[in-house]
Design a protein around this motif. Structure first.
Motif, PDB file in Angstrom:
ATOM      1  N   ALA A  97       0.828  -1.206   0.000  1.00 14.05           N
ATOM      2  CA  ALA A  97       0.000   0.000   0.000  1.00 14.05           C
ATOM      3  C   ALA A  97       0.860   1.253   0.000  1.00 14.05           C
ATOM      4  CB  ALA A  97      -0.931  -0.013   1.212  1.00 14.05           C
ATOM      5  N   ALA A  98       1.946   1.233   0.776  1.00 16.07           N
ATOM      6  CA  ALA A  98       2.830   2.396   0.813  1.00 16.07           C
ATOM      7  C   ALA A  98       3.483   2.621  -0.549  1.00 16.07           C
ATOM      8  CB  ALA A  98       3.902   2.198   1.887  1.00 16.07           C
ATOM      9  N   LEU A  99       3.886   1.540  -1.193  1.00 14.36           N
ATOM     10  CA  LEU A  99       4.521   1.668  -2.496  1.00 14.36           C
ATOM     11  C   LEU A  99       3.544   2.201  -3.533  1.00 14.36           C
ATOM     12  CD1 LEU A  99       7.151   1.190  -4.004  1.00 14.36           C
ATOM     13  CD2 LEU A  99       6.415  -1.156  -4.438  1.00 14.36           C
ATOM     14  N   ILE A 100       2.323   1.671  -3.536  1.00 13.79           N
ATOM     15  CA  ILE A 100       1.323   2.143  -4.495  1.00 13.79           C
ATOM     16  C   ILE A 100       0.975   3.605  -4.226  1.00 13.79           C
ATOM     17  CG2 ILE A 100      -1.077   1.849  -5.233  1.00 13.79           C
ATOM     18  CD1 ILE A 100      -0.707  -1.147  -4.794  1.00 13.79           C
ATOM     19  N   ALA A 101       0.871   3.981  -2.933  1.00 12.47           N
ATOM     20  CA  ALA A 101       0.571   5.377  -2.603  1.00 12.47           C
ATOM     21  C   ALA A 101       1.705   6.304  -3.038  1.00 12.47           C
ATOM     22  CB  ALA A 101       0.323   5.509  -1.103  1.00 12.47           C
ATOM     23  N   ALA A 102       2.949   5.883  -2.801  1.00 10.70           N
ATOM     24  CA  ALA A 102       4.087   6.725  -3.182  1.00 10.70           C
ATOM     25  C   ALA A 102       4.180   6.863  -4.699  1.00 10.70           C
ATOM     26  CB  ALA A 102       5.383   6.128  -2.618  1.00 10.70           C
ATOM     27  N   LEU A 103       4.048   5.745  -5.412  1.00  8.88           N
ATOM     28  CA  LEU A 103       4.122   5.803  -6.870  1.00  8.88           C
ATOM     29  C   LEU A 103       2.937   6.577  -7.441  1.00  8.88           C
ATOM     30  CD1 LEU A 103       5.257   2.137  -7.638  1.00  8.88           C
ATOM     31  CD2 LEU A 103       6.656   4.212  -7.650  1.00  8.88           C
ATOM     32  N   TRP A 149      -6.055   6.900  -1.048  1.00  8.49           N
ATOM     33  CA  TRP A 149      -7.310   6.152  -1.034  1.00  8.49           C
ATOM     34  C   TRP A 149      -7.252   4.966  -1.987  1.00  8.49           C
ATOM     35  CZ3 TRP A 149     -10.616   6.400   2.718  1.00  8.49           C
ATOM     36  CH2 TRP A 149     -10.790   7.584   3.443  1.00  8.49           C
ATOM     37  N   ILE A 150      -6.646   5.177  -3.147  1.00  5.17           N
ATOM     38  CA  ILE A 150      -6.506   4.064  -4.094  1.00  5.17           C
ATOM     39  C   ILE A 150      -5.627   2.973  -3.490  1.00  5.17           C
ATOM     40  CG2 ILE A 150      -5.525   3.408  -6.323  1.00  5.17           C
ATOM     41  CD1 ILE A 150      -6.386   6.107  -7.402  1.00  5.17           C
ATOM     42  N   ALA A 151      -4.536   3.370  -2.828  1.00  6.12           N
ATOM     43  CA  ALA A 151      -3.651   2.386  -2.208  1.00  6.12           C
ATOM     44  C   ALA A 151      -4.376   1.613  -1.112  1.00  6.12           C
ATOM     45  CB  ALA A 151      -2.416   3.090  -1.635  1.00  6.12           C
ATOM     46  N   PHE A 152      -5.174   2.311  -0.312  1.00  5.47           N
ATOM     47  CA  PHE A 152      -5.912   1.636   0.748  1.00  5.47           C
ATOM     48  C   PHE A 152      -6.896   0.622   0.160  1.00  5.47           C
ATOM     49  CE2 PHE A 152      -9.752   1.413   3.393  1.00  5.47           C
ATOM     50  CZ  PHE A 152      -9.219   0.903   4.563  1.00  5.47           C
ATOM     51  N   GLY A 153      -7.676   1.056  -0.816  1.00  9.99           N
ATOM     52  CA  GLY A 153      -8.642   0.145  -1.428  1.00  9.99           C
ATOM     53  C   GLY A 153      -7.967  -1.023  -2.128  1.00  9.99           C
ATOM     54  N   THR A 154      -6.834  -0.747  -2.789  1.00 11.28           N
ATOM     55  CA  THR A 154      -6.112  -1.826  -3.465  1.00 11.28           C
ATOM     56  C   THR A 154      -5.602  -2.853  -2.467  1.00 11.28           C
ATOM     57  OG1 THR A 154      -5.438  -0.299  -5.211  1.00 11.28           O
ATOM     58  CG2 THR A 154      -4.185  -2.349  -4.989  1.00 11.28           C
ATOM     59  N   GLY A 155      -5.075  -2.378  -1.330  1.00  9.49           N
ATOM     60  CA  GLY A 155      -4.574  -3.305  -0.318  1.00  9.49           C
ATOM     61  C   GLY A 155      -5.656  -4.222   0.217  1.00  9.49           C
ATOM     62  N   VAL A 156      -6.830  -3.670   0.484  1.00  7.99           N
ATOM     63  CA  VAL A 156      -7.936  -4.490   1.011  1.00  7.99           C
ATOM     64  C   VAL A 156      -8.394  -5.496  -0.034  1.00  7.99           C
ATOM     65  CG1 VAL A 156     -10.297  -4.424   1.876  1.00  7.99           C
ATOM     66  CG2 VAL A 156      -8.664  -2.684   2.615  1.00  7.99           C
ATOM     67  N   VAL A 157      -8.555  -5.040  -1.271  1.00 12.64           N
ATOM     68  CA  VAL A 157      -9.008  -5.949  -2.336  1.00 12.64           C
ATOM     69  C   VAL A 157      -7.984  -7.044  -2.583  1.00 12.64           C
ATOM     70  CG1 VAL A 157      -9.549  -6.100  -4.797  1.00 12.64           C
ATOM     71  CG2 VAL A 157     -10.461  -4.217  -3.433  1.00 12.64           C
ATOM     72  N   VAL A 158      -6.696  -6.681  -2.613  1.00 15.68           N
ATOM     73  CA  VAL A 158      -5.651  -7.677  -2.824  1.00 15.68           C
ATOM     74  C   VAL A 158      -5.661  -8.716  -1.714  1.00 15.68           C
ATOM     75  CG1 VAL A 158      -3.140  -7.993  -2.759  1.00 15.68           C
ATOM     76  CG2 VAL A 158      -4.135  -6.251  -4.232  1.00 15.68           C
ATOM     77  N   ALA A 159      -5.846  -8.275  -0.477  1.00 18.92           N
ATOM     78  CA  ALA A 159      -5.880  -9.225   0.645  1.00 18.92           C
ATOM     79  C   ALA A 159      -7.052 -10.185   0.517  1.00 18.92           C
ATOM     80  CB  ALA A 159      -5.955  -8.463   1.965  1.00 18.92           C
ATOM     81  N   LEU A 160      -8.223  -9.667   0.205  1.00 19.80           N
ATOM     82  CA  LEU A 160      -9.398 -10.537   0.088  1.00 19.80           C
ATOM     83  C   LEU A 160      -9.255 -11.492  -1.099  1.00 19.80           C
ATOM     84  CD1 LEU A 160     -12.261  -8.017   0.928  1.00 19.80           C
ATOM     85  CD2 LEU A 160     -11.169  -9.706   2.410  1.00 19.80           C
TER      86      LEU A 160
END
Length: 812
Positions: free
Chosen positions: A27-33, A334-345
């Motif tokens: 999530a941190a990497l996606i948010a930074a990029l 927000w995109i990183a947060f949502g991506t992290g949750v979706v990836v985990a599920l």
């Protein structure tokens, strides 16, 4: 089940530490990029540079606009028009600026300008004075006051005296006297004024463009470079973000599968006391959701702080503008947060299904030794992904081999192959460790047997632990290997048609000056052919104006130095009213087409030849269409009886002092190959550095998770008489075996991807040794990445083992 999930997280937090770290880092990497992408795509343009001190600037309208049935279509002109001369007379007080190529012999790229234009962005004279006579110059660097220097312009090299050195400005500049600048470049590039814009527009009357405010930045020479740097940064960060998403799904799913596999006894007990299949699945989903929400939130909050270091890093490498200010948008977080949750599920979906489907008695029986690592669903998914990758490679190799030289072609195939090999990894986890440890098993002791048996008994766990190694080594080998092969193929395609013995190329940003070309043509025993880049414009479908690259050449001389593939017609008919075009133009010999030349003038050209697929140029025209452009290359072919030594010495003498190099064909081919490889490899190394940081942490976390499950085994080894040192060697052996398994899997994925790429490239270049995978592979980098994985694996396995109960004395 949610309460049980919370209790499980508290008691087995070590098992979820790796998952938490992987999700948080992802999530941190996606948010930074994402923050970097938002910066490069949405930040305002840089303020005016060249004309920062002039409130109003008049520049020529250097765009060609052609009327169409939809209103009109425009494209930038390849040949600048210049501001009409009469406008300077009608605008009293205007500073006439003429910007033209001018470079100190052996110095950095620079531009020549009249001293009067210094007012537009005032430099400070450090020592010296302004140039007053025709043979005086002031420079921003590279010489001192009183030095006699040679300045190379379009007309040739001339001797000047440096009378002033100015402070650095927005660009390296050689200032001439106003009269000398007018002689060297009659074209007026801009008029700078200190008047109201409305008053200037009334006088200009549409004959040129009037720029004011931020619009003055449109006249900056760095604007094109800034846009290119932005595009490069967007491309690199976009690729990195794509791989970050892929690695997140791959690593997180493997980590979840590993964490769930560690808890088979717990699931067995829950099923024994009456937990239903949906309840077990809900518990696993609940654990994943709790971990995902907290980890993704932490990563999304911390990620934007990494945008500035990434931007500074890219700017230091020359791959992003250094003046960009990081965006403050919250959308990437927000995109990183949502991506992290979706990836985990998504990552836990298969594991949850497997955990809830096992009957109680069978689960209790399998809790000590893992069985059935490859489920039917995993077989289907792995084979389907592998088939998709292979079909994609076949379609590219058969249908469009030239597309294989682009990143968009082989990168998706690479990701599919790595995913397929990861899905099918448990199939080879049992035989590969046996094969790798076979030499050790032949030695005295049970070390090899113990290490191999442990890996084979838990195939799924070994595959999950080897997954980060697979991604790390596979990405490094495949990306760098594919880039090296593509660069080598493009170099071969560029060099193959050249028959010349020597190639003369400029060392600066300008082309070969006219005086140099005359000196080259006077070299005895050599035929010289120059190629000058220009453009022609065509109206496609009567709606879109397309700018097409062209080379201005002497057709008779061209054929002596370059093998031009012609599939229809002949280059012998190339005249001022004809053109030779490639197949992509979809024109036939004898067909006349309305075109616009580099200066915007309309003309009608007849197709005299259609070029083959391996043509060095998209089209050829005569030098009459090149206008003021300078040749970018000169090909030198030895005449019968001439010796390479004599001609080479004459060429070196002719190019001395003209910012050009005379290279043999072999040296020229090596140079273009080195430059191309350096540029592409630098971008890929940036992507890899970002990705390797992620996969390395995932490797360490996975091994730390596995450490707690091995304490009982190590205790048993101690009870059987193994010493502390022997157990530590077993631990190191297991870690190295996991790295070896991951490396073998990475080699398999790399071999498949590079073989598919080579199959496509060989159709373009033929079986050239320089394009073979084992020749172009950057082995040093691949070995270094593999060694780094091995070192991390050993440290991550040994450090927890040193503090574990299993290494204490057998009595305790």
């Amino acid at each position: 089940m949610l309460r049980i999930a919370l209790a499980t997280l508290r008691t087995r937090w070590v098992s979820f530490a790796g998952t938490f770290a992987a999700l948080a880092l992802g999530a941190a990497l996606i948010a930074a990029l994402g923050q970097v992408l938002a910066t490069t795509s949405g930040s305002p343009d840089r303020g005016p540079q060249r004309y920062a001190a002039a409130p109003v600037v008049v520049v020529p309208d250097d765009r060609l606009t052609v009327p169409t049935w939809q209103g009109g279509s425009s494209a930038p002109l390849a040949e600048p028009r210049g501001v009409p001369a009469e406008l300077a007379a009608r605008l009293p007080g205007a500073v006439v600026d003429r910007a033209f190529p001018a470079q100190l012999a052996g110095g950095p790229p620079a531009v020549g300008r009249p001293w009067a234009a210094a007012r537009t962005a005032p430099p400070r004279l450090l020592p010296g004075r302004a140039p007053a006579s025709a043979r005086e110059v002031a420079v921003t660097g590279g010489a001192r006051v009183g030095d006699r220097v040679s300045v190379v312009t379009a007309s040739g090299a001339g001797a000047y005296t440096v009378v002033g050195v100015t402070s650095p400005g927005p660009e390296a500049t050689v200032f001439f006297s106003d009269a000398q600048a007018a002689r060297l470049s009659p074209r007026v590039t801009a008029l700078a004024l200190w008047k109201p814009a409305a008053e200037v527009e009334a006088v200009v009357g549409g004959k040129a463009r009037v720029l004011a405010g931020q619009g003055r930045a449109l006249a900056d020479p760095s604007r094109a470079a800034d846009e290119n740097a932005r595009d490069n940064a967007n491309t690199i960060v976009g690729i990195a973000a794509g791989f970050a998403g892929f690695i997140a799904v791959f690593v997180v799913s493997s980590t979840f599968a590993f964490a769930v596999g560690q808890r088979r006894r717990e699931f067995a007990l829950l099923r024994t006391i009456g937990a239903t299949v949906p309840q077990v699945r809900r518990m696993v989903y609940g654990e994943a959701l709790l971990v995902a929400v907290t980890a993704s939130a932490a990563g999304a909050l911390l990620g934007p702080f990494g945008a500035r270091p990434i931007l500074d890093w890219l700017a230091g490498l020359g791959m992003a503008p250094g003046w960009l200010v990081p965006s403050v948008s919250r959308v990437p977080s927000w995109i990183a947060f949502g991506t992290g949750v979706v990836v985990a599920l998504l990552g836990v979906a298969v594991s949850a299904r497997r955990a809830g489907r096992v009957p109680a008695a069978e689960a209790l029986r399998e809790s000590s030794v893992e069985q059935g690592a490859m489920t039917p669903g995993r077989w289907v998914a792995g084979l389907a992904i592998l088939a998709t990758a292979l079909v994609s490679m076949t379609v590219t190799a058969v249908g469009d081999p030239s597309a294989a030289t682009g990143n968009k072609s082989y990168m998706p195939v690479l990701m599919l192959l790595i995913a397929a090999v990861g899905m099918l990894a448990p199939v080879v986890v049992r035989p590969v460790p046996r094969l790798l440890t076979w030499p050790v098993e032949r030695l005295r002791g049970a070390g090899g047997t113990v290490v191999a048996a442990g890996a084979a008994a838990s195939a799924r766990q070994t595959a999950a632990t080897a997954a980060p190694v697979l991604v790390t080594v596979g990405l490094a080998a495949s990306l760098l290997g594919a880039a090296a092969m593509s660069d080598a193929a493009r170099t071969v395609l560029e060099a193959q048609p050249v028959r010349a013995d020597y190639v003369v190329i400029p060392t600066g940003s300008a082309g070969l000056d006219r005086q140099l070309v005359q000196r080259l043509r006077a070299v005895p025993g050599a035929d010289v052919t120059t190629t000058t880049p220009t453009s022609v414009y065509t109206l496609e479908g009567r709606t879109a104006l397309i700018r097409r690259p062209a080379e201005a050449v002497d057709p008779e001389a061209l054929l002596r130095s370059i093998d031009v593939p012609v599939v229809a017609g002949s280059l012998a008919g190339l005249r001022d009213d004809t053109i030779a075009v490639s197949r992509t133009w979809e024109l036939n010999v004898g067909q006349s087409v309305t075109m616009w030349r580099a200066d915007g003038s309309e003309t009608s050209l007849t197709v005299t030849a259609v070029l083959g697929d391996r043509s060095a140029a998209d089209s050829y025209v005569t030098p009459a269409h090149a206008f003021s452009a300078l040749p970018s290359r000169a090909y030198v072919k030895l005449r019968p009886g001439a010796t390479p030594e004599q001609v080479g010495a004459a060429l070196r003498q002719a190019t001395r002092g003209h910012n050009a190099d005379a290279l043999t064909k072999a040296a020229w081919e090596r140079q273009i190959g080195t430059r191309r490889a350096s540029a592409s490899r630098l971008g890929l190394l940036v992507v890899l550095c970002i990705m390797l940081a992620y996969t390395s942490i995932a490797l360490v976390n996975t091994l730390l998770m596995a450490a707690s499950d091995r304490e009982a085994e190590r205790g048993s080894l101690r009870l059987l008489g193994a010493t502390r040192a022997q157990v530590l060697r077993y631990v190191m052996g297991e870690a190295l075996l996991v790295v070896a398994v991951g490396t073998v899997l990475a080699a398999l994925a790399t071999a498949l991807s590079l073989f598919g790429l080579w199959t496509a490239l060989v159709q373009l270049t033929g079986p050239i040794a320089g394009t073979l995978p084992w020749v172009t592979m950057p082995w040093g980098t691949v070995v270094a990445v593999t060694a780094g994985c091995a070192l991390l694996a050993v440290l991550a396995a040994v450090v927890p083992a040193l503090s574990s109960k299993g290494l204490r004395s057998p009595a305790t």
